[in-house]
Design an enzyme around this catalytic site. Sequence first.
Site, short mmCIF file in Angstrom:
data_model
loop_
_atom_site.label_atom_id
_atom_site.label_comp_id
_atom_site.label_asym_id
_atom_site.label_seq_id
_atom_site.Cartn_x
_atom_site.Cartn_y
_atom_site.Cartn_z
N SER A 1 0.80 -1.20 -0.03
CA SER A 1 0.09 -0.06 0.14
C SER A 1 0.95 1.35 0.07
O SER A 1 0.29 2.43 -0.33
CB SER A 1 -0.88 -0.09 1.27
N LYS B 1 0.81 5.11 6.93
CA LYS B 1 0.44 5.71 5.78
C LYS B 1 1.14 7.21 5.74
O LYS B 1 2.09 7.47 6.40
CB LYS B 1 -1.03 6.05 5.97
#
Length: 286
Positions: free
Chosen positions: A46, A107
């Site tokens: 990701s 993230k």
Amino acid sequence: MMAKKRKRAADDGSWGKFIRDIIVILLLVLGIHSCVAKPFYIPSDSMMPTLRNGDRLIVSKYPYGWSYASVSFHLAPRMKGRLFGRLPQRGDIVVLEHPDTRIDYIKRVIGLPGDTIELRGGALIINGKPIKREVQPMLSIPVDANLPGPDSSLYRFVRRGDDGRMMLELPVVRETLPGGATFDTIDMGPGYATDDYGPITVPADHLFLMGDNRDGSADSRVPVAMKGLGGPVPFEAIAGRAEIISFSTDGTTQWYNPLSWIRGLRSGRAGTDLHPPREEAVVNRE
């Protein structure tokens, strides 16, 4: 008989000291992990191309102050607030506890409190202004046992190279955020649900987070029911900042075979600084 009793008492004392020493060591490790830094393993794609499945990172705990999420192994109950809190900068890579599931995520910080975040056709817009986006040459990365990772969105980009090796040929777009942080993202093209989002204003004491693999990341754009973050994340859910890659493995290491630990190391990954470079020209205009 007395000698046996003295020996038994000495043995009991030795065991008691051993147990106390173990407890002290465990508490010391927990304190360092929770207050200073801890290792972190990348389990997915990701955050490609910046981070790869199999990378091991050092995550520092003190840059943003401390909260319940700073305590390793999810031992602290959830609570509001942060001790000596200081907001991240846009572009920082952070580790966080999912606000609902408490699973660790990693993230990039895209939006700060008060920012308005919008995406149109995959293009990021912050506070009404499209950010700078520059298409880069295709990025070639060797396929290995860890890459692409499990449930990856990148298998469609696997090609066989001229030398017969399987390679990932990835479409890369370099983005520059307000404040100057610049980094590479993967943009797989139109047609993805996360290409259009918002506009949404980030509430006070919240952050908007996204993965660098823009079409393959369960982040603030994605509902919790789809394993996403379900919108901006409370600041207290941030556990720390990713600092550096310590080492990276290709998925072939075996714990019982020390030779495989060396053979399985990816070259060129150790020591990679995870702080994004910042364009001075952009900083000076802000």
